[in-house]
Design a protein around this motif. Structure first.
Motif, PDB file in Angstrom:
ATOM      1  N   ALA A  82      71.378  23.065  -1.848  1.00 56.68           N
ATOM      2  CA  ALA A  82      70.490  23.782  -0.929  1.00 56.68           C
ATOM      3  C   ALA A  82      69.660  22.841  -0.054  1.00 56.68           C
ATOM      4  O   ALA A  82      69.338  23.176   1.082  1.00 56.68           O
ATOM      5  N   LEU A  83      69.308  21.672  -0.565  1.00 57.62           N
ATOM      6  CA  LEU A  83      68.439  20.759   0.166  1.00 57.62           C
ATOM      7  C   LEU A  83      69.199  19.631   0.852  1.00 57.62           C
ATOM      8  O   LEU A  83      68.597  18.660   1.312  1.00 57.62           O
ATOM      9  N   GLN A  84      70.501  19.753   0.924  1.00 55.11           N
ATOM     10  CA  GLN A  84      71.345  18.725   1.531  1.00 55.11           C
ATOM     11  C   GLN A  84      70.883  18.458   2.969  1.00 55.11           C
ATOM     12  O   GLN A  84      70.718  19.363   3.762  1.00 55.11           O
ATOM     13  N   GLY A  85      70.647  17.194   3.272  1.00 55.44           N
ATOM     14  CA  GLY A  85      70.183  16.806   4.589  1.00 55.44           C
ATOM     15  C   GLY A  85      68.675  16.756   4.721  1.00 55.44           C
ATOM     16  O   GLY A  85      68.146  16.066   5.573  1.00 55.44           O
ATOM     17  N   GLU A  86      67.965  17.489   3.903  1.00 54.54           N
ATOM     18  CA  GLU A  86      66.501  17.512   3.946  1.00 54.54           C
ATOM     19  C   GLU A  86      65.892  16.507   2.967  1.00 54.54           C
ATOM     20  O   GLU A  86      64.872  15.900   3.233  1.00 54.54           O
ATOM     21  N   VAL A  87      66.536  16.378   1.802  1.00 50.46           N
ATOM     22  CA  VAL A  87      66.018  15.552   0.714  1.00 50.46           C
ATOM     23  C   VAL A  87      67.021  14.452   0.402  1.00 50.46           C
ATOM     24  O   VAL A  87      68.226  14.697   0.378  1.00 50.46           O
ATOM     25  N   ASP A  88      66.509  13.250   0.163  1.00 50.67           N
ATOM     26  CA  ASP A  88      67.367  12.151  -0.274  1.00 50.67           C
ATOM     27  C   ASP A  88      67.846  12.499  -1.687  1.00 50.67           C
ATOM     28  O   ASP A  88      67.039  12.574  -2.614  1.00 50.67           O
ATOM     29  N   ILE A 105      58.515  23.953 -14.824  1.00 45.23           N
ATOM     30  CA  ILE A 105      59.515  23.253 -14.022  1.00 45.23           C
ATOM     31  C   ILE A 105      58.790  22.336 -13.052  1.00 45.23           C
ATOM     32  O   ILE A 105      57.923  22.787 -12.304  1.00 45.23           O
ATOM     33  N   GLU A 106      59.145  21.062 -13.079  1.00 48.73           N
ATOM     34  CA  GLU A 106      58.570  20.091 -12.153  1.00 48.73           C
ATOM     35  C   GLU A 106      59.699  19.496 -11.328  1.00 48.73           C
ATOM     36  O   GLU A 106      60.721  19.076 -11.872  1.00 48.73           O
ATOM     37  N   ILE A 107      59.499  19.476 -10.016  1.00 48.45           N
ATOM     38  CA  ILE A 107      60.516  18.973  -9.096  1.00 48.45           C
ATOM     39  C   ILE A 107      59.872  17.930  -8.191  1.00 48.45           C
ATOM     40  O   ILE A 107      58.831  18.185  -7.592  1.00 48.45           O
ATOM     41  N   ALA A 108      60.490  16.752  -8.120  1.00 45.82           N
ATOM     42  CA  ALA A 108      60.003  15.676  -7.259  1.00 45.82           C
ATOM     43  C   ALA A 108      61.161  15.204  -6.384  1.00 45.82           C
ATOM     44  O   ALA A 108      62.324  15.237  -6.803  1.00 45.82           O
ATOM     45  N   TYR A 109      60.841  14.757  -5.177  1.00 49.58           N
ATOM     46  CA  TYR A 109      61.861  14.303  -4.239  1.00 49.58           C
ATOM     47  C   TYR A 109      61.201  13.562  -3.081  1.00 49.58           C
ATOM     48  O   TYR A 109      59.980  13.594  -2.932  1.00 49.58           O
ATOM     49  N   ARG A 110      62.034  12.921  -2.271  1.00 51.07           N
ATOM     50  CA  ARG A 110      61.556  12.275  -1.051  1.00 51.07           C
ATOM     51  C   ARG A 110      62.256  12.922   0.133  1.00 51.07           C
ATOM     52  O   ARG A 110      63.477  13.058   0.139  1.00 51.07           O
ATOM     53  N   LEU A 111      61.475  13.345   1.130  1.00 53.24           N
ATOM     54  CA  LEU A 111      62.046  13.921   2.340  1.00 53.24           C
ATOM     55  C   LEU A 111      62.827  12.849   3.082  1.00 53.24           C
ATOM     56  O   LEU A 111      62.313  11.753   3.318  1.00 53.24           O
ATOM     57  N   ALA A 112      64.065  13.144   3.431  1.00 59.16           N
ATOM     58  CA  ALA A 112      64.967  12.151   4.007  1.00 59.16           C
ATOM     59  C   ALA A 112      64.458  11.576   5.323  1.00 59.16           C
ATOM     60  O   ALA A 112      64.466  10.370   5.521  1.00 59.16           O
ATOM     61  N   THR A 113      64.003  12.412   6.228  1.00 58.30           N
ATOM     62  CA  THR A 113      63.615  11.916   7.548  1.00 58.30           C
ATOM     63  C   THR A 113      62.197  11.388   7.607  1.00 58.30           C
ATOM     64  O   THR A 113      61.904  10.485   8.375  1.00 58.30           O
TER      65      THR A 113
END
Length: 125
Positions: A82-88, A105-113
């Motif tokens: 679902a987050l393909q292209g938005e999140v590394d 539920i804990e979710i962590a990520y880095r925004l790609a752009t």
């Protein structure tokens, strides 16, 4: 003038105010996408039957480490798609645990752009 790296998105859920359709920033839009994945049940969307994790249904399951691991794997797969292209995808991290009758539920990520790191916690139950 708005930068192309942080465009406006239509807000979810869609709503219209006196000044027109509500919008979200890129970071807020990604969080809204995560909420859609978490709280949409599989087979709920006609043209995307595999979309969604249906975490609300999990509150009726035994709250134990086996449930947490299955849920974590399901969320990793659903969110990566679902987050393909938005999140590394290398930075996507999901942890699931329980606290009594609640699922955490804990979710962590880095925004790609933007290179911006985000972390969100959700409590189900």
């Amino acid at each position: 003038m708005q930068q192309l790296s942080d465009p406006s998105y239509l807000a979810f859920p869609f709503r219209i105010g006196t000044d027109g359709a509500k919008t979200s920033t890129r970071a807020r839009h990604v969080r809204e996408q995560i909420e859609q994945v978490l709280f949409t049940n599989p087979n709920e969307r006609v043209f995307r039957p595999d979309f969604g994790a249906g975490v609300r249904k999990l509150i009726f399951e035994p709250n134990a480490s086996a449930l947490w691991e299955v849920t974590r794997k399901r969320l990793m797969a659903s969110l990566a798609e679902a987050l393909q292209g938005e999140v590394d995808p290398r930075t996507l991290d999901v942890s699931v645990s329980g606290d009594g009758e609640k699922l955490l539920i804990e979710i962590a990520y880095r925004l790609a752009t933007l290179g911006q790191t985000e972390q969100h916690s959700f409590v189900v139950g």
